[in-house]
Design an enzyme around this catalytic site. Sequence first.
Site, short mmCIF file in Angstrom:
data_model
loop_
_atom_site.label_atom_id
_atom_site.label_comp_id
_atom_site.label_asym_id
_atom_site.label_seq_id
_atom_site.Cartn_x
_atom_site.Cartn_y
_atom_site.Cartn_z
N CYS A 10 5.70 5.51 -5.01
CA CYS A 10 6.06 6.80 -4.40
C CYS A 10 6.39 6.65 -2.93
O CYS A 10 7.46 7.06 -2.48
CB CYS A 10 4.93 7.80 -4.58
SG CYS A 10 5.21 9.36 -3.71
N GLY A 62 20.95 10.28 -17.53
CA GLY A 62 19.72 11.05 -17.49
C GLY A 62 19.78 12.11 -16.42
O GLY A 62 20.24 11.86 -15.29
N ILE A 70 16.34 7.30 -17.23
CA ILE A 70 15.99 7.83 -18.56
C ILE A 70 14.48 7.86 -18.81
O ILE A 70 14.04 7.97 -19.94
CB ILE A 70 16.67 7.01 -19.67
CG1 ILE A 70 16.29 5.52 -19.56
CG2 ILE A 70 18.18 7.19 -19.61
CD1 ILE A 70 16.75 4.69 -20.74
N HIS A 101 9.59 38.79 7.75
CA HIS A 101 11.04 39.04 7.75
C HIS A 101 11.64 38.57 9.08
O HIS A 101 11.05 38.78 10.13
CB HIS A 101 11.29 40.54 7.58
CG HIS A 101 12.73 40.92 7.69
ND1 HIS A 101 13.63 40.74 6.66
CD2 HIS A 101 13.45 41.45 8.73
CE1 HIS A 101 14.83 41.15 7.05
NE2 HIS A 101 14.75 41.58 8.30
N LEU A 135 0.83 -1.20 0.00
CA LEU A 135 0.00 0.00 0.00
C LEU A 135 0.87 1.25 0.00
O LEU A 135 1.86 1.34 0.72
CB LEU A 135 -0.92 0.01 1.22
CG LEU A 135 -2.10 -0.96 1.21
CD1 LEU A 135 -2.80 -0.97 2.56
CD2 LEU A 135 -3.09 -0.59 0.10
N GLY A 136 0.49 2.21 -0.81
CA GLY A 136 1.29 3.42 -0.96
C GLY A 136 2.01 3.47 -2.28
O GLY A 136 2.48 4.53 -2.71
N GLY A 192 17.04 14.27 -15.51
CA GLY A 192 15.78 14.76 -14.99
C GLY A 192 15.84 14.80 -13.48
O GLY A 192 16.91 14.66 -12.89
N ILE A 246 14.95 12.70 -11.12
CA ILE A 246 15.45 11.49 -10.46
C ILE A 246 16.97 11.39 -10.60
O ILE A 246 17.69 11.14 -9.63
CB ILE A 246 14.76 10.23 -11.02
CG1 ILE A 246 13.28 10.23 -10.64
CG2 ILE A 246 15.44 8.97 -10.50
CD1 ILE A 246 12.49 9.10 -11.27
N LYS A 289 13.68 11.09 -0.23
CA LYS A 289 13.85 12.33 0.54
C LYS A 289 14.54 12.04 1.87
O LYS A 289 15.27 12.90 2.40
CB LYS A 289 12.51 13.02 0.77
CG LYS A 289 11.74 13.33 -0.51
CD LYS A 289 12.61 13.98 -1.56
CE LYS A 289 12.00 13.93 -2.93
NZ LYS A 289 12.13 12.66 -3.64
#
Length: 464
Positions: A42, A179, A269, A443, A38-39, A181, A183, A51
């Site tokens: 990603c 590649g 790629i 700020h 499940l999940g 991109g 990833i 991450k």
Amino acid sequence: MPDTFDLIVLGSGPGGYVAAIRAAQLGLKTAIVERERLGGICLNWGCIPTKALLRTSEIYHYMTHADAYGLSLEKPSFDLGKVVERSRKVAGTLNAGVKGLMKKNKVQVYDGVGSLMGKGKLQVRQGDKTTDLEAKNIIVATGARARDLPFATSDGKRIWTYRHAMTPEVMPTELLVIGSGAIGVEFASFYSDMGAKVTIVEMLPRILPVEDEEVSAFMEKQLTKAGITIRTGAGLEAMTADEKGVTAKIKGKDGKVEEQRFSHAIVAIGIVPNTEEIGLEELGVETERGHIKTDAYGRTNVEGIWAIGDVTGAPWLAHKASHEGIVAVEAMAGGHPHPMNTANIPGCTYSRPQVASVGMTEAKAKEAGFEVKVGKFPFIGNGKAIALGEAEGFVKTVFDAKTGELLGAHMVGAEVTELIQGYVIARQLESTEAELMETIFPHPTISETMHESVLGAYGRALHI
């Protein structure tokens, strides 16, 4: 007798499980089918665990540069096994969380491989056991997988996909990333910060080719400064692996082919949609280059069959899938959701430095016929960025000179993946430069660079 539902969701990634939850909220009896965990990719093998790895490399970078902050640290080191273990624990925690959400929302979970058996019919296979399901509506959310090189299939030992790169048994010494991109750049950033000598090969003229040209140029400069070798306009002619490493033949811009040796290679790629052998052809569901064709609400050409997420095409992003799932469910439940607008989907790259964007690049806006006003503000003009020791970066905003519409925003630097949502909301609310100029930013924060960039587009920047 088959188990009967109002909706069956095939695939439990960030599109599938979110669609199931929203359907349950709307009172639809819902089932979800998942062949692995499940999940989806990603949560288990993509967005989240990567991450966790990148956070580790970020901290390790600060450890190795402690003297810049007036700190001392003798011989910083890491335990690769513990680094990977932490990443997997993060994924495991969230996997358990999705299980809890399914239970809370009374979504029936079926473990196994699902196949469409006809209109409103789906069969789940787990080993020798089969279970028949029926529903008025079925959402296909089967996602995608990494694309292999035709001449060098990933083996998990020396030639890696993203899944292998997240669970390395040994630290690469010399790493080839094919590649550039999101990833590819993220893994290049991670392994470089952890001490590997990294080379990126990109066949297009610039890295991160979907980003604004100024962002790409800045990222190439920063990654090169970090010790990464970048070869753009270069193609991989051949690659072979043996027990000790990888031999790659790389054709450069000048047409010359060089042979280089690496300890490992990551293939980044692109992706292949998971549309094979799930019954789409038999039902006559239209596809294009393997991706399922849908309207702006997720409907396919076959009544009762919907599709969301990576399986429907670019952009291949988790948040796009989740939103598509919500739009599709609300539409099938008789609601009137806004149609999917891909122009307002933010893109993020979690490298060091980070990259984030939404809307048109300057070049695309001009190609579309807009007369533009462009603002750009560097992080070096921002007090918080300087205090953090993160003064490298900038924010760029692109406006329609005639109407003040925010056409696009492009950011590179510390925490820009968190900041971009301000511009996403502005575009969703159809804000012009006037509203953005009148907005008060706290700020000291890096977010002040966003305000200054807007002001800069109209000759009103205050701190540069």
